[in-house]
Design a protein around this motif. Sequence first.
Motif, mmCIF file in Angstrom:
data_model
loop_
_atom_site.group_PDB
_atom_site.id
_atom_site.type_symbol
_atom_site.label_atom_id
_atom_site.label_comp_id
_atom_site.label_asym_id
_atom_site.label_seq_id
_atom_site.Cartn_x
_atom_site.Cartn_y
_atom_site.Cartn_z
ATOM 1 N N ARG A 3 0.834 -1.203 0.000
ATOM 2 C CA ARG A 3 0.000 0.000 0.000
ATOM 3 C C ARG A 3 0.872 1.258 0.000
ATOM 4 N N LEU A 4 1.999 1.209 0.695
ATOM 5 C CA LEU A 4 2.915 2.339 0.733
ATOM 6 C C LEU A 4 3.524 2.616 -0.642
ATOM 7 N N LEU A 5 3.739 1.564 -1.415
ATOM 8 C CA LEU A 5 4.424 1.692 -2.703
ATOM 9 C C LEU A 5 3.489 1.808 -3.903
ATOM 10 N N GLU A 6 2.217 1.497 -3.720
ATOM 11 C CA GLU A 6 1.290 1.555 -4.850
ATOM 12 C C GLU A 6 1.240 2.952 -5.452
ATOM 13 N N THR A 7 1.017 3.001 -6.755
ATOM 14 C CA THR A 7 0.911 4.274 -7.442
ATOM 15 C C THR A 7 0.026 4.127 -8.663
ATOM 16 N N GLN A 8 -0.401 5.239 -9.194
ATOM 17 C CA GLN A 8 -1.133 5.246 -10.451
ATOM 18 C C GLN A 8 -0.078 5.243 -11.554
ATOM 19 N N GLU A 9 0.233 4.042 -12.036
ATOM 20 C CA GLU A 9 1.379 3.831 -12.923
ATOM 21 C C GLU A 9 1.395 4.698 -14.171
ATOM 22 N N GLN A 10 0.247 5.034 -14.703
ATOM 23 C CA GLN A 10 0.208 5.791 -15.959
ATOM 24 C C GLN A 10 -0.004 7.289 -15.747
ATOM 25 N N ASN A 11 -0.033 7.741 -14.508
ATOM 26 C CA ASN A 11 -0.342 9.136 -14.219
ATOM 27 C C ASN A 11 0.884 10.015 -14.443
ATOM 28 N N LEU A 12 0.876 10.718 -15.559
ATOM 29 C CA LEU A 12 1.989 11.589 -15.927
ATOM 30 C C LEU A 12 2.047 12.834 -15.041
ATOM 31 N N ALA A 13 0.892 13.325 -14.593
ATOM 32 C CA ALA A 13 0.866 14.514 -13.735
ATOM 33 C C ALA A 13 1.599 14.252 -12.422
ATOM 34 N N LEU A 14 1.408 13.083 -11.825
ATOM 35 C CA LEU A 14 2.112 12.750 -10.583
ATOM 36 C C LEU A 14 3.619 12.668 -10.811
ATOM 37 N N PHE A 15 4.010 12.138 -11.954
ATOM 38 C CA PHE A 15 5.435 12.090 -12.306
ATOM 39 C C PHE A 15 6.008 13.505 -12.354
ATOM 40 N N VAL A 16 5.309 14.410 -13.031
ATOM 41 C CA VAL A 16 5.783 15.791 -13.140
ATOM 42 C C VAL A 16 5.819 16.445 -11.767
ATOM 43 N N VAL A 130 1.229 13.515 -4.319
ATOM 44 C CA VAL A 130 2.168 12.383 -4.398
ATOM 45 C C VAL A 130 2.034 11.516 -3.150
ATOM 46 N N MET A 131 1.867 12.150 -2.008
ATOM 47 C CA MET A 131 1.691 11.417 -0.760
ATOM 48 C C MET A 131 0.416 10.569 -0.808
ATOM 49 N N VAL A 132 -0.642 11.099 -1.386
ATOM 50 C CA VAL A 132 -1.934 10.410 -1.418
ATOM 51 C C VAL A 132 -2.007 9.359 -2.524
ATOM 52 N N PHE A 133 -1.526 9.709 -3.725
ATOM 53 C CA PHE A 133 -1.724 8.840 -4.891
ATOM 54 C C PHE A 133 -0.477 8.101 -5.361
ATOM 55 N N GLY A 134 0.680 8.424 -4.832
ATOM 56 C CA GLY A 134 1.908 7.760 -5.246
ATOM 57 C C GLY A 134 2.672 8.573 -6.271
ATOM 58 N N GLY A 135 3.766 7.997 -6.756
ATOM 59 C CA GLY A 135 4.698 8.708 -7.625
ATOM 60 C C GLY A 135 4.341 8.767 -9.080
ATOM 61 N N GLY A 136 3.327 8.031 -9.511
ATOM 62 C CA GLY A 136 2.890 8.105 -10.897
ATOM 63 C C GLY A 136 3.815 7.380 -11.864
ATOM 64 N N LYS A 137 3.742 7.823 -13.099
ATOM 65 C CA LYS A 137 4.483 7.188 -14.194
ATOM 66 C C LYS A 137 5.995 7.250 -13.936
ATOM 67 N N TYR A 138 6.687 6.229 -14.385
ATOM 68 C CA TYR A 138 8.146 6.112 -14.286
ATOM 69 C C TYR A 138 8.658 6.011 -12.848
ATOM 70 N N ALA A 139 7.818 5.674 -11.901
ATOM 71 C CA ALA A 139 8.258 5.553 -10.512
ATOM 72 C C ALA A 139 8.859 4.173 -10.268
ATOM 73 N N LEU A 140 9.974 4.137 -9.580
ATOM 74 C CA LEU A 140 10.570 2.860 -9.186
ATOM 75 C C LEU A 140 9.668 2.093 -8.226
ATOM 76 N N ASP A 141 8.726 2.781 -7.617
ATOM 77 C CA ASP A 141 7.785 2.112 -6.714
ATOM 78 C C ASP A 141 7.072 0.961 -7.400
ATOM 79 N N THR A 142 6.736 1.122 -8.669
ATOM 80 C CA THR A 142 6.059 0.066 -9.428
ATOM 81 C C THR A 142 6.936 -1.179 -9.472
ATOM 82 N N TRP A 143 8.206 -0.999 -9.742
ATOM 83 C CA TRP A 143 9.153 -2.114 -9.783
ATOM 84 C C TRP A 143 9.320 -2.722 -8.393
ATOM 85 N N LEU A 144 9.381 -1.874 -7.369
ATOM 86 C CA LEU A 144 9.536 -2.362 -6.000
ATOM 87 C C LEU A 144 8.341 -3.208 -5.563
ATOM 88 N N VAL A 145 7.140 -2.799 -5.941
ATOM 89 C CA VAL A 145 5.948 -3.586 -5.607
ATOM 90 C C VAL A 145 6.059 -4.978 -6.207
#
Length: 161
Positions: A3-16, A130-145
């Motif tokens: 849950r800590l690492l989950e993110t909206q993987e395709q969300n470009l706005a969160l990445f920015v 970012v705290m609420v929704f995660g790091g978004g696109k290109y986040a290493l969190d996706t790989w860590l999960v």
Amino acid sequence: MKRLLETQEQNLALFVQRLVLALVVFPHGAQKLFGWFGGHGFSGTMGFFTNTMHLPAPLAFLVILGESAGAVLLAFGAFSRAAAFGITSIMLGAIVTSHAQHGFFMNWFGAQQGEGFEYHLLALALSVPVMVFGGGKYALDTWLVEKLAPAPRLSKALAHG
């Protein structure tokens, strides 16, 4: 942990948002940790936080760590929620302890006794999503999960296969 690492993987706005936040906060952390960009370095910053601001040493250390290492983690999208939480906490703490008393505006013309809190509000606008929704696109969190996920049990795999 997932849950800590989950993110909206395709969300470009969160990445920015996380990248801009990292780029803006890191120089402040580097001032505090390394003395770069005209900063006082670790010892000077710890001394200021503990002796002048009367912050407990562990809290002062967490501020330095949050702005330096936290910004690096954000840039890579690793533990994005935790790093954004740290920066959110730092910005809220800075507003309450140092900047609210000087009003909204930064001290552009030297007419105030200190800096206002407009910078901190902008940082909060970037850190809270970012705290609420995660790091978004290109986040290493996706790989860590994926890496931290337990391997499926053989019996479950056979039952669904």
